[in-house]
Design an enzyme around this catalytic site. Sequence first.
Site, PDB file in Angstrom:
ATOM      1  N   GLY A 137       0.806  -1.207   0.000  1.00  0.00           N
ATOM      2  CA  GLY A 137       0.000   0.000   0.000  1.00  0.00           C
ATOM      3  C   GLY A 137       0.840   1.258   0.000  1.00  0.00           C
ATOM      4  O   GLY A 137       1.811   1.396  -0.740  1.00  0.00           O
ATOM      5  N   CYS A 138       0.449   2.205   0.858  1.00  0.00           N
ATOM      6  CA  CYS A 138       1.124   3.497   0.914  1.00  0.00           C
ATOM      7  C   CYS A 138       2.561   3.386   1.406  1.00  0.00           C
ATOM      8  O   CYS A 138       3.378   4.278   1.140  1.00  0.00           O
ATOM      9  CB  CYS A 138       0.351   4.451   1.813  1.00  0.00           C
ATOM     10  SG  CYS A 138      -1.311   4.844   1.212  1.00  0.00           S
ATOM     11  N   ALA A 139       2.894   2.322   2.120  1.00  0.00           N
ATOM     12  CA  ALA A 139       4.269   2.141   2.612  1.00  0.00           C
ATOM     13  C   ALA A 139       5.230   1.754   1.502  1.00  0.00           C
ATOM     14  O   ALA A 139       6.449   1.794   1.692  1.00  0.00           O
ATOM     15  CB  ALA A 139       4.300   1.078   3.710  1.00  0.00           C
ATOM     16  N   ALA A 140       4.708   1.385   0.337  1.00  0.00           N
ATOM     17  CA  ALA A 140       5.555   0.832  -0.722  1.00  0.00           C
ATOM     18  C   ALA A 140       6.529   1.850  -1.295  1.00  0.00           C
ATOM     19  O   ALA A 140       7.594   1.477  -1.790  1.00  0.00           O
ATOM     20  CB  ALA A 140       4.691   0.254  -1.841  1.00  0.00           C
ATOM     21  N   PHE A 333       4.199   4.952   5.480  1.00  0.00           N
ATOM     22  CA  PHE A 333       3.370   4.152   6.377  1.00  0.00           C
ATOM     23  C   PHE A 333       2.251   3.495   5.587  1.00  0.00           C
ATOM     24  O   PHE A 333       1.694   4.094   4.663  1.00  0.00           O
ATOM     25  CB  PHE A 333       2.768   5.032   7.474  1.00  0.00           C
ATOM     26  CG  PHE A 333       3.767   5.926   8.166  1.00  0.00           C
ATOM     27  CD1 PHE A 333       4.889   5.401   8.777  1.00  0.00           C
ATOM     28  CD2 PHE A 333       3.588   7.301   8.178  1.00  0.00           C
ATOM     29  CE1 PHE A 333       5.816   6.220   9.406  1.00  0.00           C
ATOM     30  CE2 PHE A 333       4.504   8.131   8.809  1.00  0.00           C
ATOM     31  CZ  PHE A 333       5.624   7.594   9.420  1.00  0.00           C
TER      32      PHE A 333
END
Length: 372
Positions: A137-140, A333
């Site tokens: 997700g956004c942590a990628a 995150f």
Amino acid sequence: MATLCKPAVSVPEHVITMEDTLALARSLHADHPQLPLALRLIENTGVAKRHIVQPIEDTLRHPGFEDRNMLYEAEAKRRVPEVIRRALDHAELRPADIDMIVYVSCTGFMMPSLTAWLINTMDFPGHTRQLPIAQLGCAAGGAAINRAHDFCRAYPGSNVLIVACEFCSLCYQPTDLGVGSLLSNGLFGDAVAAAVVRGEGGTGITMERNGSHLVPDTTDWIAYSVRATGFHFLLDKRVPTTMEPLAPALRTMADQHGWDATGLDFYIIHAGGPRILDDLSHFLEVAPEAFRFSRGTLTEYGNIASAVVLDAVRRLFDEGLVADGARGIVAGFGPGITAEMALGRWTRSGPAAGLGPARRGQLETAGRGAFS
């Protein structure tokens, strides 16, 4: 030393403003019992506008998962190459100089990955490593930077291309009426970003340390439910509280490196929402102004998932005020709850020479077994 060069970022041409979003919510969900709460939460995001790959009237229609995924692939192939070319120009490299492509996206699915298509169509070498990341997700975005750093340490002098392609609007689900879903409909935007991590030379953030941290027992706080209609985004109301356990992880990594997380020169933080940035400012004892790059992304583009950290780095470059040797942190995150963190120092240097066949042979020999 691996240096993150200036990213290139592109957003689609269709724009939806905060006023548009609020008007749509009032029109589409007039009878929703929690509409006033949803409107207040959307207003509090501070997202002035977002960019989406289709006109809003097409976005609101759901033709089915198959059609949406076909559109994801077509739009990725249409938009990604130009962004890559600009990122390579920023790094003063050619496709032939790239040793690995890290492709991150959580808003569509392709197999083979877009990396294979890029190698075939953009003159990247056939031996280019491929690392698609689809489930962070956004942590990628932070994970992509860290894996590129790891690769450059394993294969000194190599170069890694990072690509983030997020079309969040293609995940809109008209039947999801929870407050978390309504908030997400007013928060997420679409964007493509790319950047090169150079193993030698380049101007940007020279990476010195990276790490990951997972907050226990939070796996259902951010998630996808994969159904016949596609990806259904699940957002728990506890997500905004995650900076309290994650701030100590940032402090610990900085302490291990001999740095004080409170006294760094720049902060590149995933802008999941304003509460994330406000709480991190509090728990790290850092002035809110320190997160201006992330707030700029959130205000102008919304939450563009894995592309956020790359756009925030671009804003750091564009401001042009960072001094040589300045120390900073990059953190993304996402689901898990997972933090992908890195420490780096601003470096200005001349370009290193392109790698010829002899040098590439040396890299293959030196790195064999270290990252296979």
